[in-house]
Write an enzyme that holds these catalytic residues in place. Structure first.
Site, PDB file in Angstrom:
ATOM      1  N   GLU A 151      35.062  -1.018  11.330  1.00  0.00           N
ATOM      2  CA  GLU A 151      36.016  -0.669  10.272  1.00  0.00           C
ATOM      3  C   GLU A 151      36.900  -1.871   9.959  1.00  0.00           C
ATOM      4  OE1 GLU A 151      36.494   2.283   8.391  1.00  0.00           O
ATOM      5  OE2 GLU A 151      37.703   0.728   7.431  1.00  0.00           O
ATOM      6  N   LEU A 153      39.571  -1.582   7.622  1.00  0.00           N
ATOM      7  CA  LEU A 153      40.739  -1.136   6.852  1.00  0.00           C
ATOM      8  C   LEU A 153      42.012  -1.863   7.286  1.00  0.00           C
ATOM      9  CD1 LEU A 153      42.896   0.871   8.519  1.00  0.00           C
ATOM     10  CD2 LEU A 153      40.974   2.411   8.399  1.00  0.00           C
ATOM     11  N   CYS A 269      45.838  -4.352  16.264  1.00  0.00           N
ATOM     12  CA  CYS A 269      44.501  -4.955  16.171  1.00  0.00           C
ATOM     13  C   CYS A 269      44.457  -6.446  16.512  1.00  0.00           C
ATOM     14  CB  CYS A 269      43.918  -4.704  14.781  1.00  0.00           C
ATOM     15  SG  CYS A 269      43.464  -2.968  14.549  1.00  0.00           S
ATOM     16  N   ARG A 338      53.117  -1.055  17.402  1.00  0.00           N
ATOM     17  CA  ARG A 338      52.370  -1.642  18.514  1.00  0.00           C
ATOM     18  C   ARG A 338      52.431  -3.164  18.397  1.00  0.00           C
ATOM     19  NH1 ARG A 338      46.791   1.727  18.036  1.00  0.00           N
ATOM     20  NH2 ARG A 338      47.223   1.335  15.840  1.00  0.00           N
TER      21      ARG A 338
HETATM   22  N1  LIG Z   1      44.488   0.783  13.044  1.00  0.00           N
HETATM   23  C1  LIG Z   1      43.791  -0.045  12.296  1.00  0.00           C
HETATM   24  O1  LIG Z   1      44.280  -0.586  11.296  1.00  0.00           O
HETATM   25  C2  LIG Z   1      42.357  -0.376  12.639  1.00  0.00           C
HETATM   26  C3  LIG Z   1      41.576  -1.072  11.695  1.00  0.00           C
HETATM   27  C4  LIG Z   1      40.257  -1.407  12.037  1.00  0.00           C
HETATM   28  C5  LIG Z   1      39.770  -1.086  13.279  1.00  0.00           C
HETATM   29  N2  LIG Z   1      40.558  -0.434  14.180  1.00  0.00           N
HETATM   30  C6  LIG Z   1      40.004  -0.102  15.497  1.00  0.00           C
HETATM   31  O2  LIG Z   1      39.792   1.291  15.541  1.00  0.00           O
HETATM   32  C7  LIG Z   1      40.012   1.801  16.849  1.00  0.00           C
HETATM   33  C8  LIG Z   1      41.087   2.883  16.797  1.00  0.00           C
HETATM   34  O3  LIG Z   1      42.297   2.292  16.385  1.00  0.00           O
HETATM   35  P1  LIG Z   1      43.575   3.168  16.000  1.00  0.00           P
HETATM   36  O4  LIG Z   1      44.593   2.202  15.523  1.00  0.00           O
HETATM   37  O5  LIG Z   1      43.162   4.287  15.125  1.00  0.00           O
HETATM   38  O6  LIG Z   1      43.976   3.731  17.455  1.00  0.00           O
HETATM   39  P2  LIG Z   1      44.908   4.992  17.807  1.00  0.00           P
HETATM   40  O7  LIG Z   1      45.416   4.740  19.168  1.00  0.00           O
HETATM   41  O8  LIG Z   1      45.865   5.217  16.686  1.00  0.00           O
HETATM   42  O9  LIG Z   1      43.896   6.230  17.825  1.00  0.00           O
HETATM   43  C9  LIG Z   1      43.021   6.529  18.875  1.00  0.00           C
HETATM   44  C10 LIG Z   1      43.025   8.049  19.063  1.00  0.00           C
HETATM   45  O10 LIG Z   1      42.010   8.387  20.018  1.00  0.00           O
HETATM   46  C11 LIG Z   1      42.483   9.490  20.781  1.00  0.00           C
HETATM   47  N3  LIG Z   1      41.696   9.633  22.026  1.00  0.00           N
HETATM   48  C12 LIG Z   1      41.791   8.922  23.173  1.00  0.00           C
HETATM   49  N4  LIG Z   1      40.887   9.368  24.077  1.00  0.00           N
HETATM   50  C13 LIG Z   1      40.184  10.368  23.472  1.00  0.00           C
HETATM   51  C14 LIG Z   1      39.094  11.211  23.876  1.00  0.00           C
HETATM   52  N5  LIG Z   1      38.539  11.098  25.071  1.00  0.00           N
HETATM   53  N6  LIG Z   1      38.643  12.124  22.985  1.00  0.00           N
HETATM   54  C15 LIG Z   1      39.193  12.239  21.762  1.00  0.00           C
HETATM   55  N7  LIG Z   1      40.219  11.475  21.324  1.00  0.00           N
HETATM   56  C16 LIG Z   1      40.710  10.548  22.171  1.00  0.00           C
HETATM   57  C17 LIG Z   1      43.948   9.152  21.008  1.00  0.00           C
HETATM   58  O11 LIG Z   1      44.687  10.293  21.378  1.00  0.00           O
HETATM   59  C18 LIG Z   1      44.343   8.589  19.635  1.00  0.00           C
HETATM   60  O12 LIG Z   1      44.852   9.587  18.762  1.00  0.00           O
HETATM   61  C19 LIG Z   1      40.372   0.578  17.691  1.00  0.00           C
HETATM   62  O13 LIG Z   1      39.218   0.064  18.273  1.00  0.00           O
HETATM   63  C20 LIG Z   1      40.915  -0.393  16.670  1.00  0.00           C
HETATM   64  O14 LIG Z   1      40.816  -1.734  17.091  1.00  0.00           O
HETATM   65  C21 LIG Z   1      41.832  -0.044  13.866  1.00  0.00           C
END
Ligand SMILES: NC(=O)c1ccc[n+]([C@@H]2O[C@H](COP(=O)([O-])OP(=O)(O)OC[C@H]3O[C@@H](n4cnc5c(N)ncnc54)[C@H](O)[C@@H]3O)[C@@H](O)[C@H]2O)c1
Length: 340
Positions: A151, A153, A269, A338
């Protein structure tokens, strides 16, 4: 299609609502019960422009719902993984335990599909080699294929970037052959509206797809640290970094974006992703290749200290002074604090 999104944080919640917006039936799952209750009530648990609108529209349409119960995911043909991959506590590497435990919980759900074609689609940012290792486990279940679809975004533009991405990247175990074609066709069906609108779709192996994401973030971080390094030089010789950035940014090989000197990069990130990239290179015996990213990280860390120093210089010391910081998040239009 019936779709699940596992892990509904910044990425997953937006993805779930966006997929409902495209007309799919979507079940979002998280282990955080408060988050699920908020989402199910139509309340965004974080600030993201346009998100609450598509969340509510999805809920009202009956196509979007949220749960904490993995058993409810059984009807889904496609499961997206939006789990966090934070920096490990004991080093620079990525902590993949959330992904692993989600897949453990999903195993029974996948087995209950009785061999019906089912796609697991990783969206989290992971070190090269992760998808292959996870697929060795998941693809043992009949009918199941794992595809990695990183992703890109940007927080603050997450809804727009999910519905109108620059590109879609599909990483597969073997990018060619009949198995690959079936998996690609399934994900194409999910993204049909995007593909019809002309979004380019690139198909490649797992490791390449993982490296596309890591490289994109490493490049962006490097660009920010580059201009911040030039800012240090400007301060030393009496130049103006804003003018340097404006002038070099007019060269379209360089480009003006991500060329604003300041407090450096933060958020959930870039900081952890470049560290995970460094750790991964070292694990594969090519640490020197990405050694420059250590410098990128150090320049970034120096900006934080320098900002405090500058405030001190302007105020004649920060000791005992009352200071307001306007904007605690790492960027505009996000409440993500974060590493900010
Ligand atoms: N935030 C961004 O802008 C962005 C953009 C591109 C890629 N990413 C990548 O996407 C991934 C997620 O990022 P994020 O910012 O959304 O993280 P986040 O911490 O906001 O979300 C992760 C979610 O997963 C849940 N979770 C944890 N263990 C779980 C389980 N066993 N079952 C179900 N849910 C569970 C957590 O409670 C949390 O709500 C990361 O690898 C990040 O690097 C994020």
């Amino acid at each position: 299609m019936v779709i699940s999104v596992i892990g509904v944080g910044y990425l997953g919640a937006v993805h779930a609502a966006a997929m409902a917006e495209l007309g799919h039936e979507v079940i979002g799952l998280d282990i955080d019960a408060d988050r699920i209750a908020a989402l199910q009530a139509g309340r965004a648990p974080f600030h993201e422009p346009g998100f609450e609108e598509i969340l509510r529209r999805g809920l009202r349409s009956g196509r979007l719902r949220f749960t904490t119960d993995y058993a409810e995911l059984e009807p889904a043909e496609v499961h997206f993984l939006g789990l966090g991959t934070p920096q490990r506590k004991d080093g620079f590497g990525a902590d993949l335990s959330h992904l692993e435990s989600a897949l453990d919980s999903l195993r029974e759900v996948l087995a209950a599909r009785g061999g019906a074609p089912t796609l697991v689609v990783g969206k989290s940012t992971v070190p090269a080699g992760t998808a292959r290792r996870l697929s060795d486990q998941v693809e043992q279940i009949e009918g199941v294929q794992l595809l990695w679809n990183p992703e890109f975004l940007r927080e603050g533009f997450a809804v727009q970037d999910t519905l109108e991405p620059d590109r879609l990247v599909y990483g597969l175990r073997e990018p060619e052959g009949s198995q690959a074609e079936a998996a690609i066709a399934m994900l194409d069906a999910v993204y049909a509206a995007l593909l019809a609108a002309g979004v380019p779709r690139l198909v490649m192996g797992y490791e390449t797809a993982e490296l596309v994401k890591a490289s994109a973030n490493a490049f962006l971080a490097t660009k920010i640290s580059f201009i911040n390094a030039i800012a240090e030089m400007c301060e030393a010789v009496g130049g103006d970094v804003a003018d340097v950035a404006r002038a070099i940014g007019m060269d379209d090989r360089i480009g003006a974006k991500f060329l604003r000197a300041g407090v450096g990069f933060g958020g959930g990130c870039l900081p952890k992703d470049i560290r995970a990239f460094i750790a991964s290179a070292e694990e594969h015996g090519v640490g020197e290749a990405l050694g420059f990213l250590r410098e990128v990280d150090l320049i970034n860390e120096r900006r934080r200290a320098r900002t405090v120093e500058l405030a001190g210089e302007m105020l004649g010391g920060v000791e005992g002074r009352r200071i307001t910081v306007l904007g605690a998040a790492f960027k505009p239009d996000s409440d993500d604090v974060r590493d900010s």
